[in-house]
Scaffold this active site. Structure first.
Site, PDB file in Angstrom:
ATOM      1  N   ARG A  29       0.828  -1.205   0.000  1.00  0.00           N
ATOM      2  CA  ARG A  29       0.000   0.000   0.000  1.00  0.00           C
ATOM      3  C   ARG A  29       0.865   1.258   0.000  1.00  0.00           C
ATOM      4  NH1 ARG A  29      -4.984  -1.806   0.271  1.00  0.00           N
ATOM      5  NH2 ARG A  29      -5.254  -3.811   1.323  1.00  0.00           N
ATOM      6  N   ASP A  30       0.450   2.227  -0.824  1.00  0.00           N
ATOM      7  CA  ASP A  30       1.156   3.506  -0.904  1.00  0.00           C
ATOM      8  C   ASP A  30       1.016   4.241   0.432  1.00  0.00           C
ATOM      9  OD1 ASP A  30       2.042   5.510  -3.510  1.00  0.00           O
ATOM     10  OD2 ASP A  30       1.609   6.444  -1.569  1.00  0.00           O
ATOM     11  N   ILE A  31       2.098   4.847   0.870  1.00  0.00           N
ATOM     12  CA  ILE A  31       2.108   5.538   2.162  1.00  0.00           C
ATOM     13  C   ILE A  31       1.322   6.855   2.108  1.00  0.00           C
ATOM     14  CG2 ILE A  31       4.181   6.998   1.933  1.00  0.00           C
ATOM     15  CD1 ILE A  31       5.153   5.788   4.579  1.00  0.00           C
ATOM     16  N   ASN A  87       4.907   6.472 -13.598  1.00  0.00           N
ATOM     17  CA  ASN A  87       5.574   7.752 -13.821  1.00  0.00           C
ATOM     18  C   ASN A  87       7.038   7.477 -14.133  1.00  0.00           C
ATOM     19  OD1 ASN A  87       3.237   9.260 -13.156  1.00  0.00           O
ATOM     20  ND2 ASN A  87       3.682   9.041 -10.979  1.00  0.00           N
ATOM     21  N   VAL A  96      10.343   8.261  -6.700  1.00  0.00           N
ATOM     22  CA  VAL A  96      11.149   7.135  -6.207  1.00  0.00           C
ATOM     23  C   VAL A  96      11.782   6.419  -7.405  1.00  0.00           C
ATOM     24  CG1 VAL A  96      11.110   4.957  -4.929  1.00  0.00           C
ATOM     25  CG2 VAL A  96       9.645   6.854  -4.192  1.00  0.00           C
ATOM     26  N   HIS A 100       7.805   1.531 -10.555  1.00  0.00           N
ATOM     27  CA  HIS A 100       6.622   1.099  -9.805  1.00  0.00           C
ATOM     28  C   HIS A 100       5.357   1.438 -10.579  1.00  0.00           C
ATOM     29  CE1 HIS A 100       7.966   5.066  -8.401  1.00  0.00           C
ATOM     30  NE2 HIS A 100       6.686   5.378  -8.270  1.00  0.00           N
ATOM     31  N   HIS A 102       1.467   2.269 -10.182  1.00  0.00           N
ATOM     32  CA  HIS A 102       0.417   2.678  -9.241  1.00  0.00           C
ATOM     33  C   HIS A 102      -0.881   1.993  -9.657  1.00  0.00           C
ATOM     34  CE1 HIS A 102       2.472   6.325  -7.448  1.00  0.00           C
ATOM     35  NE2 HIS A 102       3.164   6.235  -8.581  1.00  0.00           N
TER      36      HIS A 102
HETATM   37  P1  DGP Z   1       6.106   8.421  -7.901  1.00  0.00           P
HETATM   38  O1  DGP Z   1       5.789   9.895  -7.874  1.00  0.00           O
HETATM   39  O2  DGP Z   1       5.450   7.739  -9.087  1.00  0.00           O
HETATM   40  O3  DGP Z   1       7.588   8.138  -7.812  1.00  0.00           O
HETATM   41  O4  DGP Z   1       5.399   7.783  -6.619  1.00  0.00           O
HETATM   42  C1  DGP Z   1       6.076   7.395  -5.474  1.00  0.00           C
HETATM   43  C2  DGP Z   1       5.044   6.901  -4.496  1.00  0.00           C
HETATM   44  O5  DGP Z   1       5.719   6.173  -3.479  1.00  0.00           O
HETATM   45  C3  DGP Z   1       4.248   8.001  -3.777  1.00  0.00           C
HETATM   46  O6  DGP Z   1       2.870   7.852  -4.094  1.00  0.00           O
HETATM   47  C4  DGP Z   1       4.498   7.752  -2.290  1.00  0.00           C
HETATM   48  C5  DGP Z   1       5.068   6.359  -2.254  1.00  0.00           C
HETATM   49  N1  DGP Z   1       6.073   6.132  -1.228  1.00  0.00           N
HETATM   50  C6  DGP Z   1       7.212   6.848  -1.053  1.00  0.00           C
HETATM   51  N2  DGP Z   1       7.928   6.343  -0.015  1.00  0.00           N
HETATM   52  C7  DGP Z   1       7.208   5.282   0.451  1.00  0.00           C
HETATM   53  C8  DGP Z   1       7.428   4.352   1.513  1.00  0.00           C
HETATM   54  O7  DGP Z   1       8.425   4.391   2.253  1.00  0.00           O
HETATM   55  N3  DGP Z   1       6.485   3.392   1.699  1.00  0.00           N
HETATM   56  C9  DGP Z   1       5.365   3.315   0.922  1.00  0.00           C
HETATM   57  N4  DGP Z   1       4.497   2.338   1.183  1.00  0.00           N
HETATM   58  N5  DGP Z   1       5.132   4.169  -0.105  1.00  0.00           N
HETATM   59  C10 DGP Z   1       6.039   5.141  -0.322  1.00  0.00           C
END
Ligand code: DGP
Length: 114
Positions: A29-31, A87, A96, A100, A102
């Protein structure tokens, strides 16, 4: 990669809410969720972005999409639809640098995206 946050989630070094895992991909799950269901599906192997894809990654990328479909059913968001987004790079706001996907669902999305 020791300094990659998603590699550390894949290895279990950093805790996360994992919803799916197999030999190619891990999903958690996204944080910072932007929808009632917001899950990130990542290849277990470190790849900075889609820009780094080679022929040998085709199986993992196929699995990435199939896993998203399985998870969408698991999450109960398939019937109404969902959005899959990758992205890549600065203009797309990739934050990041570990590829990944979404998976977002549970609400109506707009189009075109901002
Ligand atoms: P992007 O902008 O496409 O690189 O999205 C990165 C996503 O990663 C963003 O929606 C928040 C998520 N995210 C960043 N750090 C963490 C983390 O430590 N844990 C989790 N679960 N999600 C994270």
């Amino acid at each position: 990669m020791d300094d990659c946050i998603f590699c550390r989630i894949v290895s279990g070094d950093i805790p996360s809410d994992v919803v799916y895992r197999d030999e190619y991909v891990t999903a958690f799950r996204d944080i910072e969720p932007m929808a009632p269901a917001h899950i990130l599906v990542v290849p277990n192997e470190h790849l900075a972005s889609t820009d780094d894809l080679e022929e040998r990654h085709e199986a993992a990328m196929g699995r990435l999409l199939r896993a998203a479909s399985v998870i969408a059913r698991q999450e109960g968001i398939s019937d109404f639809g969902y959005r899959l987004t990758i992205n890549t790079g600065r203009n797309a706001n990739q934050l990041v640098p570990h590829l990944h996907l979404h998976l977002m669902g549970g609400r109506q999305f707009g189009w075109p995206p901002g």
